[in-house]
Design an enzyme around this catalytic site. Sequence first.
Site, PDB file in Angstrom:
ATOM      1  N   HIS A  57       6.508  29.166 -42.195  1.00  0.00           N
ATOM      2  CA  HIS A  57       7.471  29.587 -41.183  1.00  0.00           C
ATOM      3  C   HIS A  57       8.196  30.846 -41.660  1.00  0.00           C
ATOM      4  CE1 HIS A  57      10.007  26.876 -43.770  1.00  0.00           C
ATOM      5  NE2 HIS A  57      10.788  27.948 -43.690  1.00  0.00           N
TER       6      HIS A  57
HETATM    7  P1  TYD Z   1      10.920  22.572 -43.581  1.00  0.00           P
HETATM    8  O1  TYD Z   1      11.960  23.624 -43.703  1.00  0.00           O
HETATM    9  O2  TYD Z   1       9.875  22.747 -42.519  1.00  0.00           O
HETATM   10  O3  TYD Z   1      10.169  22.380 -44.977  1.00  0.00           O
HETATM   11  P2  TYD Z   1       9.131  23.280 -45.773  1.00  0.00           P
HETATM   12  O4  TYD Z   1       9.278  24.673 -45.300  1.00  0.00           O
HETATM   13  O5  TYD Z   1       9.540  23.098 -47.180  1.00  0.00           O
HETATM   14  O6  TYD Z   1       7.765  22.760 -45.563  1.00  0.00           O
HETATM   15  O7  TYD Z   1      11.638  21.183 -43.429  1.00  0.00           O
HETATM   16  C1  TYD Z   1      10.940  19.965 -43.484  1.00  0.00           C
HETATM   17  C2  TYD Z   1      11.739  18.918 -42.720  1.00  0.00           C
HETATM   18  O8  TYD Z   1      13.021  18.733 -43.329  1.00  0.00           O
HETATM   19  C3  TYD Z   1      11.998  19.326 -41.271  1.00  0.00           C
HETATM   20  O9  TYD Z   1      11.854  18.152 -40.485  1.00  0.00           O
HETATM   21  C4  TYD Z   1      13.432  19.756 -41.253  1.00  0.00           C
HETATM   22  C5  TYD Z   1      14.062  18.982 -42.394  1.00  0.00           C
HETATM   23  N1  TYD Z   1      15.120  19.750 -43.060  1.00  0.00           N
HETATM   24  C6  TYD Z   1      16.443  19.446 -42.786  1.00  0.00           C
HETATM   25  O10 TYD Z   1      16.761  18.527 -42.013  1.00  0.00           O
HETATM   26  N2  TYD Z   1      17.428  20.158 -43.419  1.00  0.00           N
HETATM   27  C7  TYD Z   1      17.119  21.164 -44.291  1.00  0.00           C
HETATM   28  O11 TYD Z   1      18.051  21.808 -44.850  1.00  0.00           O
HETATM   29  C8  TYD Z   1      15.748  21.480 -44.537  1.00  0.00           C
HETATM   30  C9  TYD Z   1      15.358  22.585 -45.473  1.00  0.00           C
HETATM   31  C10 TYD Z   1      14.788  20.749 -43.902  1.00  0.00           C
END
Ligand code: TYD
Length: 144
Positions: A57
């Site tokens: 992302h």
């Molecule tokens: P995401 O940012 O997509 O993780 P990565 O980029 O590491 O693969 O987040 C994964 C899940 O965690 C998504 O459902 C959102 C949740 N999340 C939160 O609720 N709060 C946060 O601060 C973060 C970073 C993620």
Amino acid sequence: MTDCGSSIYNCNVMELSKIHNPSGNITIVQSDSDLPFRVKRVYYLYDVPGGSERGGHAHKALQQLIVAASGSFDVILDDGFMKKTVHLNRPNYGLMVVPGIWREIINFSSGAICLVLASERYDPSDYIRNYQEFIELKKQLNVS
Ligand code: TYD
């Protein structure tokens, strides 16, 4: 959205402080003086199974410092035109990721901890999760 006209050259590895001590080192990161932003949120990825990929992302406004607090991993940065891969494997180095950069994190070593210092609280509307949408946005910003 203007922040999104960034390039991978705006994302650099920073050397952080390190206080050496025979009984264990310490690294300190302070808002404003050590970072170009005030930290509003800290999170960390751990227990990442071998072969997993994270990220996938971009952010519209969020700035982040990514640190391999333990172990190692690779961060692939993509500004829609160029890509670079940064290998992080030392807790006293951090990668600054500015807004408008697609990132993927791969090749986690066993026991790796990916520590993230972030400029904003969690906001799902700050994410761009569709790569095609990201590419279209970068093209628009590049020609405008
Ligand atoms: P995401 O940012 O997509 O993780 P990565 O980029 O590491 O693969 O987040 C994964 C899940 O965690 C998504 O459902 C959102 C949740 N999340 C939160 O609720 N709060 C946060 O601060 C973060 C970073 C993620």
